[in-house]
Design a protein around this motif. Sequence first.
Motif, PDB file in Angstrom:
ATOM      1  N   PHE A   1       0.792  -1.222   0.000  1.00 26.95           N
ATOM      2  CA  PHE A   1       0.000   0.000   0.000  1.00 26.95           C
ATOM      3  C   PHE A   1       0.826   1.275   0.000  1.00 26.95           C
ATOM      4  CE2 PHE A   1      -2.612  -3.259   2.056  1.00 26.95           C
ATOM      5  CZ  PHE A   1      -3.673  -3.278   1.170  1.00 26.95           C
ATOM      6  N   LEU A   2       1.979   1.258   0.622  1.00 27.54           N
ATOM      7  CA  LEU A   2       2.806   2.458   0.750  1.00 27.54           C
ATOM      8  C   LEU A   2       4.213   2.171   0.245  1.00 27.54           C
ATOM      9  CD1 LEU A   2       1.754   3.223   4.429  1.00 27.54           C
ATOM     10  CD2 LEU A   2       0.806   4.279   2.381  1.00 27.54           C
TER      11      LEU A   2
ATOM     12  N   MET B   1      -8.931  -5.126  -4.583  1.00 29.69           N
ATOM     13  CA  MET B   1      -8.311  -3.807  -4.683  1.00 29.69           C
ATOM     14  C   MET B   1      -7.703  -3.540  -6.054  1.00 29.69           C
ATOM     15  SD  MET B   1      -6.442  -3.448  -1.042  1.00 29.69           S
ATOM     16  CE  MET B   1      -5.823  -5.113  -0.943  1.00 29.69           C
ATOM     17  N   ALA B   2      -7.515  -4.582  -6.844  1.00 27.47           N
ATOM     18  CA  ALA B   2      -6.820  -4.434  -8.122  1.00 27.47           C
ATOM     19  C   ALA B   2      -7.665  -3.668  -9.134  1.00 27.47           C
ATOM     20  CB  ALA B   2      -6.466  -5.806  -8.679  1.00 27.47           C
TER      21      ALA B   2
ATOM     22  N   PHE C   1      -1.302 -13.191   2.146  1.00 26.90           N
ATOM     23  CA  PHE C   1      -1.946 -11.965   1.675  1.00 26.90           C
ATOM     24  C   PHE C   1      -1.980 -11.920   0.151  1.00 26.90           C
ATOM     25  CE2 PHE C   1      -2.179  -7.462   0.598  1.00 26.90           C
ATOM     26  CZ  PHE C   1      -3.285  -7.100   1.343  1.00 26.90           C
ATOM     27  N   ILE C   2      -0.913 -12.363  -0.488  1.00 28.82           N
ATOM     28  CA  ILE C   2      -0.884 -12.374  -1.957  1.00 28.82           C
ATOM     29  C   ILE C   2      -1.927 -13.333  -2.509  1.00 28.82           C
ATOM     30  CG2 ILE C   2       0.499 -13.082  -3.955  1.00 28.82           C
ATOM     31  CD1 ILE C   2       2.931 -11.916  -2.523  1.00 28.82           C
ATOM     32  N   ARG C   3      -2.078 -14.491  -1.882  1.00 26.96           N
ATOM     33  CA  ARG C   3      -3.029 -15.496  -2.369  1.00 26.96           C
ATOM     34  C   ARG C   3      -4.479 -15.201  -1.993  1.00 26.96           C
ATOM     35  NH1 ARG C   3      -0.038 -21.322  -1.785  1.00 26.96           N
ATOM     36  NH2 ARG C   3       1.624 -20.847  -3.257  1.00 26.96           N
TER      37      ARG C   3
END
Length: 160
Positions: free
Chosen positions: A25-26, A83-84, A74-76
């Motif tokens: 996110f950042l 959010m994409a 988190f990736i999976r």
Amino acid sequence: MGMDIFIIALLIFIGLVMVILEVFFLPGITIAGISAVLFFVGAVFYAFMQLGEFAGYITIAVSVIVTIVGIVIFIRSRSLDRMALKTTIDSVAPTLVSDQIKVGDEGVTLSRLNPMGSVLINDVTVEARTREDFIDEDTPVVVEKVDRTTVIVQKKENEK
């Protein structure tokens, strides 16, 4: 002893949250990245000071494993899918004007020319431009000039 383990686990968890914030996110080195490092260092330092050397090394290993597993989970997860950006771009770069279009050809506007838009000339859709203020949609036009990538048109004489 139980409260010490809780404090260490809480520091590692907060560090993991900060790592995920930093990575996804950042981007860049921000407060979240620096905070993540501080929370992990704090957990390891606390483990070494309160529980001993062996617990400190275990805390280092657990921190690395939890961070890797947390990022992979988190990736999976579907969180990134939600959010994409899913917008598709259907526009194309201007292409060369067809040799079929010559000065004096007639066509009709497919969109409002203000001053640019789409025109159908000789069954070919092209980007067109007008020297006038605008030309409405479905208006007959005549080709005034042909450039490499655009056609300059004007309203058909009897339409003025």
